[in-house]
Structures are given as structure tokens and as C-alpha cells.
Design a protein around this motif. Structure first.
Motif, PDB file in Angstrom:
ATOM      1  N   VAL A   1       0.830  -1.205   0.000  1.00 40.76           N
ATOM      2  CA  VAL A   1       0.000   0.000   0.000  1.00 40.76           C
ATOM      3  C   VAL A   1       0.867   1.260   0.000  1.00 40.76           C
ATOM      4  CG1 VAL A   1      -1.673   1.326   1.348  1.00 40.76           C
ATOM      5  CG2 VAL A   1      -1.953  -1.150   1.085  1.00 40.76           C
ATOM      6  N   GLY A   2       1.921   1.275   0.807  1.00 40.49           N
ATOM      7  CA  GLY A   2       2.799   2.435   0.844  1.00 40.49           C
ATOM      8  C   GLY A   2       3.454   2.703  -0.496  1.00 40.49           C
ATOM      9  N   GLY A   3       3.919   1.646  -1.144  1.00 45.02           N
ATOM     10  CA  GLY A   3       4.520   1.797  -2.467  1.00 45.02           C
ATOM     11  C   GLY A   3       3.521   2.282  -3.498  1.00 45.02           C
ATOM     12  N   MET A   4       2.280   1.825  -3.388  1.00 45.14           N
ATOM     13  CA  MET A   4       1.220   2.271  -4.286  1.00 45.14           C
ATOM     14  C   MET A   4       1.047   3.786  -4.211  1.00 45.14           C
ATOM     15  SD  MET A   4      -2.854   1.460  -3.909  1.00 45.14           S
ATOM     16  CE  MET A   4      -2.987   2.491  -2.430  1.00 45.14           C
ATOM     17  N   VAL A   5       0.995   4.315  -2.980  1.00 42.86           N
ATOM     18  CA  VAL A   5       0.805   5.756  -2.801  1.00 42.86           C
ATOM     19  C   VAL A   5       2.067   6.516  -3.187  1.00 42.86           C
ATOM     20  CG1 VAL A   5       0.293   7.577  -1.145  1.00 42.86           C
ATOM     21  CG2 VAL A   5      -0.928   5.401  -1.020  1.00 42.86           C
ATOM     22  N   ALA A   6       3.230   6.035  -2.753  1.00 43.31           N
ATOM     23  CA  ALA A   6       4.480   6.738  -3.022  1.00 43.31           C
ATOM     24  C   ALA A   6       4.769   6.835  -4.515  1.00 43.31           C
ATOM     25  CB  ALA A   6       5.634   6.042  -2.308  1.00 43.31           C
ATOM     26  N   ALA A   7       4.450   5.783  -5.273  1.00 41.91           N
ATOM     27  CA  ALA A   7       4.688   5.800  -6.712  1.00 41.91           C
ATOM     28  C   ALA A   7       3.642   6.635  -7.443  1.00 41.91           C
ATOM     29  CB  ALA A   7       4.711   4.377  -7.267  1.00 41.91           C
ATOM     30  N   GLY A   8       2.413   6.637  -6.935  1.00 34.01           N
ATOM     31  CA  GLY A   8       1.359   7.445  -7.548  1.00 34.01           C
ATOM     32  C   GLY A   8       0.917   6.962  -8.911  1.00 34.01           C
ATOM     33  N   LEU A   9       1.127   5.682  -9.207  1.00 27.18           N
ATOM     34  CA  LEU A   9       0.769   5.148 -10.521  1.00 27.18           C
ATOM     35  C   LEU A   9      -0.659   4.607 -10.519  1.00 27.18           C
ATOM     36  CD1 LEU A   9       4.075   3.207 -11.275  1.00 27.18           C
ATOM     37  CD2 LEU A   9       3.394   5.457 -12.174  1.00 27.18           C
ATOM     38  N   ALA A  10      -1.347   4.776 -11.643  1.00 27.50           N
ATOM     39  CA  ALA A  10      -2.711   4.285 -11.781  1.00 27.50           C
ATOM     40  C   ALA A  10      -2.836   3.473 -13.057  1.00 27.50           C
ATOM     41  CB  ALA A  10      -3.699   5.454 -11.802  1.00 27.50           C
ATOM     42  N   GLY A  11      -3.891   2.662 -13.133  1.00 27.79           N
ATOM     43  CA  GLY A  11      -4.078   1.753 -14.243  1.00 27.79           C
ATOM     44  C   GLY A  11      -5.008   2.270 -15.318  1.00 27.79           C
ATOM     45  N   PRO A  12      -5.617   1.361 -16.099  1.00 31.98           N
ATOM     46  CA  PRO A  12      -6.404   1.751 -17.268  1.00 31.98           C
ATOM     47  C   PRO A  12      -7.551   2.710 -16.988  1.00 31.98           C
ATOM     48  CG  PRO A  12      -5.927  -0.596 -17.328  1.00 31.98           C
ATOM     49  CD  PRO A  12      -5.468  -0.109 -15.990  1.00 31.98           C
ATOM     50  N   ALA A  13      -8.148   2.666 -15.793  1.00 29.19           N
ATOM     51  CA  ALA A  13      -9.318   3.500 -15.502  1.00 29.19           C
ATOM     52  C   ALA A  13      -8.958   4.915 -15.062  1.00 29.19           C
ATOM     53  CB  ALA A  13     -10.183   2.840 -14.432  1.00 29.19           C
ATOM     54  N   ARG A  14      -7.693   5.275 -15.087  1.00 31.29           N
ATOM     55  CA  ARG A  14      -7.255   6.574 -14.555  1.00 31.29           C
ATOM     56  C   ARG A  14      -8.003   7.762 -15.154  1.00 31.29           C
ATOM     57  NH1 ARG A  14      -6.519  11.100 -13.576  1.00 31.29           N
ATOM     58  NH2 ARG A  14      -4.615  12.199 -12.932  1.00 31.29           N
ATOM     59  N   ALA A  15      -8.207   7.783 -16.462  1.00 33.00           N
ATOM     60  CA  ALA A  15      -8.827   8.944 -17.096  1.00 33.00           C
ATOM     61  C   ALA A  15     -10.269   9.131 -16.660  1.00 33.00           C
ATOM     62  CB  ALA A  15      -8.747   8.820 -18.613  1.00 33.00           C
ATOM     63  N   ALA A  16     -10.947   8.035 -16.329  1.00 30.14           N
ATOM     64  CA  ALA A  16     -12.349   8.109 -15.925  1.00 30.14           C
ATOM     65  C   ALA A  16     -12.511   8.235 -14.416  1.00 30.14           C
ATOM     66  CB  ALA A  16     -13.106   6.868 -16.425  1.00 30.14           C
ATOM     67  N   ALA A  17     -11.681   7.522 -13.660  1.00 25.81           N
ATOM     68  CA  ALA A  17     -11.872   7.426 -12.209  1.00 25.81           C
ATOM     69  C   ALA A  17     -11.016   8.386 -11.402  1.00 25.81           C
ATOM     70  CB  ALA A  17     -11.586   5.996 -11.749  1.00 25.81           C
ATOM     71  N   GLY A  18      -9.932   8.900 -11.983  1.00 32.40           N
ATOM     72  CA  GLY A  18      -9.002   9.732 -11.234  1.00 32.40           C
ATOM     73  C   GLY A  18      -7.769   8.960 -10.822  1.00 32.40           C
ATOM     74  N   GLY A  19      -6.822   9.651 -10.222  1.00 37.99           N
ATOM     75  CA  GLY A  19      -5.568   9.038  -9.824  1.00 37.99           C
ATOM     76  C   GLY A  19      -5.503   8.743  -8.342  1.00 37.99           C
ATOM     77  N   VAL A  20      -4.364   8.255  -7.900  1.00 33.63           N
ATOM     78  CA  VAL A  20      -4.177   7.851  -6.505  1.00 33.63           C
ATOM     79  C   VAL A  20      -4.482   9.001  -5.556  1.00 33.63           C
ATOM     80  CG1 VAL A  20      -2.548   6.936  -4.816  1.00 33.63           C
ATOM     81  CG2 VAL A  20      -2.423   6.176  -7.192  1.00 33.63           C
ATOM     82  N   ARG A  21      -3.906  10.183  -5.825  1.00 36.18           N
ATOM     83  CA  ARG A  21      -4.064  11.305  -4.885  1.00 36.18           C
ATOM     84  C   ARG A  21      -5.518  11.738  -4.743  1.00 36.18           C
ATOM     85  NH1 ARG A  21      -0.557  13.604  -8.328  1.00 36.18           N
ATOM     86  NH2 ARG A  21       0.833  14.064  -6.580  1.00 36.18           N
ATOM     87  N   ASP A  22      -6.358  11.442  -5.727  1.00 34.39           N
ATOM     88  CA  ASP A  22      -7.771  11.800  -5.624  1.00 34.39           C
ATOM     89  C   ASP A  22      -8.504  10.973  -4.575  1.00 34.39           C
ATOM     90  OD1 ASP A  22      -7.700  13.709  -7.797  1.00 34.39           O
ATOM     91  OD2 ASP A  22      -7.518  11.989  -9.143  1.00 34.39           O
TER      92      ASP A  22
END
Length: 361
Positions: A95-116
Motif C-alpha cells: 500500500v505504501g509503495g502504491m501511494v508513493a509511486a502514484g501510478l494508476a491503471g487503465p481507468a485513470r482517465a475516468a476514475a481519477g488518480g491515486v491522490r484523488d
């Protein structure tokens, strides 16, 4: 303070007093991303566990070393998910690496990114102080939103100890359509559809084929599929495709890793979605309605970055290439000053992840 966190605090204070650096690590699945950090490992895997989950409030809190698979299993039991689809580069992703990297998958344009979806966070700064920001509701910020600032910071500001995240119910219906289009046609169609009230959730174009995922209420998905046409993809095959794309283990990324091993570079380009195909040699893949484009190429870094900048975007050296020369696009003087001041505020002695995000910082 529990023993796991107390040990981390002691390590940080010792490193600060000795003037040494620490390399923050969880599962190590994203060690390839960013610059090469200096310092001894600071292992967070002991700092694990889902602290709380309020399904009715759509909020979950988890410690940094919690395996991402464990968090997603807890959410799936309640029919919920992380809608930004963070890439799982392996079973050890945390979970920490997920937030620290800030990377998102295919739904990013529709759903938003990690920081959202970050509502609050507890962090350990470079002075060995445990700080808490935000909370567990959306309207909880007065002043600077530090908890969301941590998303994508790659650990240069401090150790993410625990995060609270907004989650969403899984969509009731999905469908995937396939179209045979060249890259310019695909970008044009995606921007045309993006201006219509359609339940678009993800898109991916590669080598003449555009895959489009619809998601939402069953009636809306069915009506959109009828309107758009194309070839319907079997749900099992579609799930395998989107999961492979999310985790970067599909055909494109497998070929990309082989090319990187042979000396090529995998670039991640962030562009305006309406930007036409770039005149660059290599093998491109287009996601996020045209806003994210991957490119495997032997072209020099200046050529790739220049083309991205001319199109109104920027380029990141994702895998391969000369990481010592800078992985991310060079910062403007104003942004560089903000980075330096933030680093000085949270980690004045440069204990954490030196060189991971910005060379020399």
C-alpha cells in the motif's frame, strides 16, 4: 507507538545523527521506477495490516507495508475496489509503495488518480517525528493538503506509515468493445466519444486495435455498446486483457521488457488527449483516451522529450535508459524551488531516498 513503528523511528534518528541516507523499501516491486536512491534499506514490511474498514462510509485505512493484494481482498469481500486500478507489479506490492509511486491503471482517465482517493496519512519525517495529516472524510483539509502531496513523491519527503483511502463499489456492469483503427483514427474517436454522455471507463490502442471498456449501470452500458458498435469481447478475455495491461504483464509490456533488456528504453508520455501521433520511431501504446502513451524506442532521450514537449506534454523514462541523467522531465526553475523547499521542510538532512525523484535532492 507500537514496536514496528518505534524501530523505524530509531533507524531514522540514527541515520540523521550519523549523516547517512536511507532507501525506503516495501516489497521492492517498483525499484525500477525513478532514479537510483542512495542509502541503506529501510524495510517497511513489518508495518502491515488493514487498520480499519468502514464499508458503509467507503473508507479504508491500511499501514504502509500491507500487501496490496490483502487490501484488495478485504475490499472485494464487500463488493468494493480501488477505482484507480493501481498496477500490481508483483505479489509483494504494498500500500505504501502504491501511494508513493502514484501510478494508476487503465481507468485513470475516468476514475481519477491515486491522490484523488487519499483522505489522510501518517508519515515519519526526516527528523524522526511521526506526523498525521487529513482524516477519513473528504472535507477534512484546512490549508496545505500534505496527505495528497505524498502521492507520487517516491519517498523523498518521508516514510508513509499509514493511509486512509476512499473506495468505491464495484460497477454493476462492464463491457469491452474492439475496433480496427489506426492510431490517428483511434485518438480521434476517443476524443469524440469523450465529449458524449457515455460510460467510458478505459481504452487502449496498440498495433491497429482499439479496446474500449464501458462500465456503470447495466442499462447505460448496454445502450452505449449498441450505439458505438464494434466487436464485443468475451468477458473472461476482456478481464484478462485489462488486468494484464494494469499489471504491465500483457503482450506489449512483455515485449517492452525484452527490448529494454536489449538496450531500448520504455517511455511514459503524458500528453494532451487530442495530440496527434508523435513522429517518433518505436512501438507505441495509447491509453487514457490519448492522454497516456507508452513508447519503446532506441531514440535519444532529448529527441523523445523534445517531441513530447512540442506536443504540450512531457516524457518519463519508465524502464531502461540512463537513469543517472534524470528519469523525469527537467523541472522549471519555479517548480525546482518548490521541490527544494518541500524537501527542506520535511527532510532537511536529506535522509530519505536521495536522487529517487530529482537528481541531487
Amino acid at each position: 507507538m507500537d514496536q514496528a513503528l518505534a524501530r523505524l523511528v530509531d533507524q531514522v534518528r540514527t541515520a540523521r545523527s550519523q549523516g547517512t541516507a536511507l532507501d525506503i523499501r516495501g516489497g521492492g516491486t517498483k525499484a525500477f521506477y525513478g532514479g537510483v536512491p542512495a542509502g541503506e534499506p529501510l524495510d517497511l514490511r513489518e508495518l502491515a495490516g488493514v487498520s480499519s474498514h468502514e464499508p458503509s462510509e467507503l473508507v479504508v485505512t491500511a499501514r504502509a507495508g500491507t500487501p496490496l493484494a490483502e487490501l484488495e481482498a478485504v475490499l472485494a469481500d464487500q463488493g468494493q475496489c480501488l477505482p484507480f486500478e493501481p498496477p500490481r507489479f508483483g505479489a509483494d506490492s504494498t500500500v505504501g509503495g502504491m501511494v508513493a509511486a502514484g501510478l494508476a491503471g487503465p481507468a485513470r482517465a475516468a476514475a481519477g488518480g491515486v491522490r484523488d482517493y487519499v483522505l489522510g496519512a501518517t508519515m515519519l519525517n526526516g527528523r524522526g517525528e511521526v506526523l498525521t495529516f487529513g482524516g477519513q472524510v473528504m472535507k477534512n483539509v484546512a490549508g496545505y493538503d500534505v496527505s495528497r502531496l505524498l502521492a507520487g513523491s517516491l519517498g523523498v519527503l518521508g516514510v508513509i506509515c499509514e493511509v486512509s483511502l476512499k473506495v468505491l463499489p464495484r460497477p454493476p456492469a462492464t463491457a469491452t468493445l474492439r475496433f480496427e483503427l489506426d492510431q490517428a483514427q483511434a485518438i480521434g474517436r476517443l476524443n469524440e466519444w469523450g465529449g458524449q454522455p457515455l460510460p467510458l471507463n478505459a481504452s487502449a490502442w496498440w498495433r491497429g486495435t482499439l479496446a474500449l471498456r464501458l462500465s456503470g449501470a447495466a442499462a447505460a452500458v448496454h445502450a452505449a455498446a449498441e450505439q458505438l458498435g464494434g466487436e464485443a469481447v468475451d468477458p473472461a478475455l476482456a478481464d484478462a486483457f485489462w488486468n494484464g495491461l494494469r499489471d504491465q504483464r500483457d503482450e506489449f509490456f512483455a515485449a517492452a521488457r525484452a527490448a529494454v533488456d536489449a538496450g531500448a528504453t520504455l517511455w511514459r508520455l503524458s500528453l494532451p488527449p487530442t495530440a496527434p501521433p508523435l513522429a517518433l520511431a518505436g512501438d507505441p501504446l495509447v491509453e487514457w483516451g490519448g492522454a497516456q502513451r507508452w513508447l519503446v524506442t532506441d531514440s535519444p532521450a532529448d529527441t523523445v522529450r523534445g517531441a513530447a514537449a512540442a506536443a504540450g506534454g512531457h516524457a518519463t523514462m519508465f524502464r531502461g535508459g540512463d537513469r543517472a541523467g534524470g528519469v523525469f522531465a527537467p523541472l522549471s526553475p519555479a517548480l525546482a524551488r518548490i521541490h527544494r523547499e518541500l524537501k527542506a521542510a520535511f527532510d532537511p538532512d536529506r535522509v530519505f531516498n536521495r536522487g529517487r525523484l530529482v537528481p541531487g535532492l
